[in-house]
Scaffold this motif. Structure first.
Motif, mmCIF file in Angstrom:
data_model
loop_
_atom_site.group_PDB
_atom_site.id
_atom_site.type_symbol
_atom_site.label_atom_id
_atom_site.label_comp_id
_atom_site.label_asym_id
_atom_site.label_seq_id
_atom_site.Cartn_x
_atom_site.Cartn_y
_atom_site.Cartn_z
ATOM 1 N N MET A 58 -49.069 148.058 35.881
ATOM 2 C CA MET A 58 -47.870 148.663 36.452
ATOM 3 C C MET A 58 -47.577 148.009 37.795
ATOM 4 S SD MET A 58 -46.859 152.528 36.723
ATOM 5 C CE MET A 58 -45.778 153.167 37.934
ATOM 6 N N GLY A 59 -46.322 147.692 38.017
ATOM 7 C CA GLY A 59 -45.910 147.033 39.243
ATOM 8 C C GLY A 59 -45.446 148.012 40.297
ATOM 9 N N VAL A 60 -44.829 147.457 41.304
ATOM 10 C CA VAL A 60 -44.276 148.265 42.387
ATOM 11 C C VAL A 60 -42.922 148.820 41.936
ATOM 12 C CG1 VAL A 60 -43.412 148.213 44.750
ATOM 13 C CG2 VAL A 60 -45.457 146.914 44.154
ATOM 14 N N THR A 61 -42.773 150.133 42.026
ATOM 15 C CA THR A 61 -41.502 150.774 41.690
ATOM 16 C C THR A 61 -40.949 151.427 42.943
ATOM 17 O OG1 THR A 61 -42.549 152.865 41.085
ATOM 18 C CG2 THR A 61 -42.236 151.254 39.328
ATOM 19 N N GLY A 62 -39.653 151.664 42.935
ATOM 20 C CA GLY A 62 -39.076 152.318 44.091
ATOM 21 C C GLY A 62 -37.608 152.608 43.942
ATOM 22 N N LYS A 63 -37.068 153.163 45.009
ATOM 23 C CA LYS A 63 -35.650 153.475 45.115
ATOM 24 C C LYS A 63 -35.181 152.994 46.471
ATOM 25 C CE LYS A 63 -35.900 157.663 42.334
ATOM 26 N NZ LYS A 63 -35.590 159.100 42.276
ATOM 27 N N LEU A 64 -34.015 152.422 46.483
ATOM 28 C CA LEU A 64 -33.381 152.005 47.727
ATOM 29 C C LEU A 64 -31.981 152.600 47.720
ATOM 30 C CD1 LEU A 64 -33.731 150.264 50.257
ATOM 31 C CD2 LEU A 64 -32.877 148.329 48.949
ATOM 32 N N GLU A 65 -31.648 153.294 48.806
ATOM 33 C CA GLU A 65 -30.386 154.036 48.858
ATOM 34 C C GLU A 65 -29.645 153.714 50.148
ATOM 35 O OE1 GLU A 65 -29.696 158.669 49.623
ATOM 36 O OE2 GLU A 65 -30.697 158.261 47.721
ATOM 37 N N VAL A 66 -28.326 153.552 50.023
ATOM 38 C CA VAL A 66 -27.474 153.380 51.199
ATOM 39 C C VAL A 66 -26.219 154.223 51.019
ATOM 40 C CG1 VAL A 66 -28.268 151.043 51.723
ATOM 41 C CG2 VAL A 66 -26.273 151.343 50.276
ATOM 42 N N GLU A 67 -25.648 154.634 52.146
ATOM 43 C CA GLU A 67 -24.360 155.335 52.139
ATOM 44 C C GLU A 67 -23.402 154.587 53.030
ATOM 45 O OE1 GLU A 67 -24.036 159.515 52.930
ATOM 46 O OE2 GLU A 67 -25.707 159.979 51.580
ATOM 47 N N VAL A 68 -22.174 154.476 52.554
ATOM 48 C CA VAL A 68 -21.117 153.806 53.303
ATOM 49 C C VAL A 68 -19.945 154.774 53.414
ATOM 50 C CG1 VAL A 68 -19.583 151.805 53.375
ATOM 51 C CG2 VAL A 68 -21.817 151.607 52.254
ATOM 52 N N ASP A 69 -19.490 155.029 54.639
ATOM 53 C CA ASP A 69 -18.310 155.875 54.832
ATOM 54 C C ASP A 69 -17.060 155.031 54.646
ATOM 55 O OD1 ASP A 69 -19.783 158.157 55.376
ATOM 56 O OD2 ASP A 69 -19.825 157.770 57.533
ATOM 57 N N ILE A 70 -16.115 155.583 53.883
ATOM 58 C CA ILE A 70 -14.838 154.897 53.647
ATOM 59 C C ILE A 70 -13.706 155.838 54.011
ATOM 60 C CG2 ILE A 70 -15.726 153.327 51.875
ATOM 61 C CD1 ILE A 70 -14.480 155.217 49.761
ATOM 62 N N LYS A 71 -12.556 155.244 54.284
ATOM 63 C CA LYS A 71 -11.376 156.038 54.655
ATOM 64 C C LYS A 71 -10.403 156.210 53.492
ATOM 65 C CE LYS A 71 -11.563 155.015 59.558
ATOM 66 N NZ LYS A 71 -12.582 154.002 59.755
ATOM 67 N N CYS A 72 -10.571 155.442 52.422
ATOM 68 C CA CYS A 72 -9.680 155.599 51.269
ATOM 69 C C CYS A 72 -10.177 156.750 50.390
ATOM 70 C CB CYS A 72 -9.555 154.297 50.490
ATOM 71 S SG CYS A 72 -11.066 153.724 49.721
ATOM 72 N N HIS A 73 -9.344 157.199 49.492
ATOM 73 C CA HIS A 73 -9.645 158.354 48.662
ATOM 74 C C HIS A 73 -10.774 158.033 47.677
ATOM 75 C CE1 HIS A 73 -9.099 161.836 46.099
ATOM 76 N NE2 HIS A 73 -8.368 162.355 47.070
ATOM 77 N N GLY A 74 -11.747 158.907 47.596
ATOM 78 C CA GLY A 74 -12.904 158.706 46.735
ATOM 79 C C GLY A 74 -12.573 158.665 45.254
ATOM 80 N N ASP A 75 -11.511 159.387 44.836
ATOM 81 C CA ASP A 75 -11.132 159.367 43.423
ATOM 82 C C ASP A 75 -10.760 157.960 42.971
ATOM 83 O OD1 ASP A 75 -11.609 162.065 43.187
ATOM 84 O OD2 ASP A 75 -9.489 162.643 43.273
ATOM 85 N N LEU A 76 -10.061 157.219 43.832
ATOM 86 C CA LEU A 76 -9.706 155.841 43.494
ATOM 87 C C LEU A 76 -10.959 154.991 43.313
ATOM 88 C CD1 LEU A 76 -6.872 155.291 46.131
ATOM 89 C CD2 LEU A 76 -6.568 155.615 43.681
ATOM 90 N N PHE A 77 -11.914 155.184 44.175
ATOM 91 C CA PHE A 77 -13.157 154.437 44.136
ATOM 92 C C PHE A 77 -13.947 154.765 42.862
ATOM 93 C CE2 PHE A 77 -17.332 153.037 45.248
ATOM 94 C CZ PHE A 77 -17.120 151.957 46.086
ATOM 95 N N HIS A 78 -14.080 156.046 42.568
ATOM 96 C CA HIS A 78 -14.805 156.472 41.367
ATOM 97 C C HIS A 78 -14.123 155.957 40.095
ATOM 98 C CE1 HIS A 78 -17.064 158.796 38.503
ATOM 99 N NE2 HIS A 78 -15.957 159.360 38.089
ATOM 100 N N GLU A 79 -12.816 156.045 40.054
ATOM 101 C CA GLU A 79 -12.072 155.571 38.884
ATOM 102 C C GLU A 79 -12.278 154.073 38.665
ATOM 103 O OE1 GLU A 79 -7.460 155.129 37.498
ATOM 104 O OE2 GLU A 79 -8.033 156.974 38.532
ATOM 105 N N LEU A 80 -12.352 153.336 39.757
ATOM 106 C CA LEU A 80 -12.559 151.896 39.663
ATOM 107 C C LEU A 80 -13.893 151.583 38.973
ATOM 108 C CD1 LEU A 80 -11.508 149.074 40.377
ATOM 109 C CD2 LEU A 80 -12.616 149.321 42.587
#
Length: 151
Positions: free
Chosen positions: A1-23
Motif C-alpha cells: 500500500m502506498g501513500v494516500t491522502g487528500k488535498l483541498e483548496v478553496e477559492v473565493d469567486i465573485k461570479c454566481h456559483g450556479d454558473l460555475f457548477h453548471e459548467l
C-alpha cells in the motif's frame, strides 16, 4: 500500500456559483473557450455531458506540458452543487495509482467559495503530491470567474 491522502483548496469567486457548477456538471466542453491556454479539448467519450457514469476525455496543459486524461463522472449533486470525477486513463496516472477530483460550490453571501478536493494514492511513496493539479484548478477557477465577470 502506498501513500494516500487528500488535498483541498478553496477559492473565493465573485461570479454566481450556479454558473460555475453548471459548467463542470453539464457543460465542461465549454472550458476550452473560457480557458484555452489550459484546456484544449473536452469530449464526451462515452455517455452524455451532465450524466453520472459518462466518460470525458481532456487535452490540457499542466505545468507547461501537453497532457491527456480520461475520467468518469462519478457523481453530480445538484442540491449541494458538487461534481466528482475519477481519473481512469492518462498522464496523471503515471504518478498516482488513483486520483479523484471533486469540485463543490459553496454560496457565502456576496461571494461564493469553490472547493477543490483531490483524493489520491501515490505510485511511489516519495513521489509528488497533487499540488500542480490543485494549482491548475485554482487557475481555471480564476479564469472562469474573469470570463463570467466580463460577460
Amino acid at each position: 500500500m502506498g501513500v494516500t491522502g487528500k488535498l483541498e483548496v478553496e477559492v473565493d469567486i465573485k461570479c454566481h456559483g450556479d454558473l460555475f457548477h453548471e459548467l463542470f456538471g453539464k457543460k465542461p466542453h465549454h472550458l476550452p473557450n473560457i480557458t484555452p491556454d489550459k484546456v484544449h479539448i473536452c469530449n464526451a467519450h462515452e455517455g452524455d455531458f451532465g450524466k453520472p457514469g459518462s466518460v470525458i476525455s481532456w487535452d490540457y496543459t499542466l505545468d507547461g506540458k501537453k497532457c491527456v486524461a480520461k475520467e468518469i463522472v462519478e457523481a453530480i449533486d445538484e442540491e449541494n452543487k458538487s461534481v466528482r470525477f475519477k481519473i481512469i486513463e492518462g498522464d496523471l496516472l503515471k504518478e498516482f495509482k488513483c486520483l479523484t477530483i471533486s469540485v463543490h460550490v459553496i454560496p457565502r453571501g456576496e461571494e461564493t467559495a469553490v472547493k477543490w478536493l483531490a483524493e489520491f494514492e501515490k505510485i511511489a511513496d516519495d513521489g509528488p503530491y497533487p499540488t500542480k493539479i490543485m494549482d491548475f484548478c485554482i487557475s481555471i477557477t480564476k479564469d472562469i470567474e474573469d470570463h463570467h465577470l466580463k460577460a
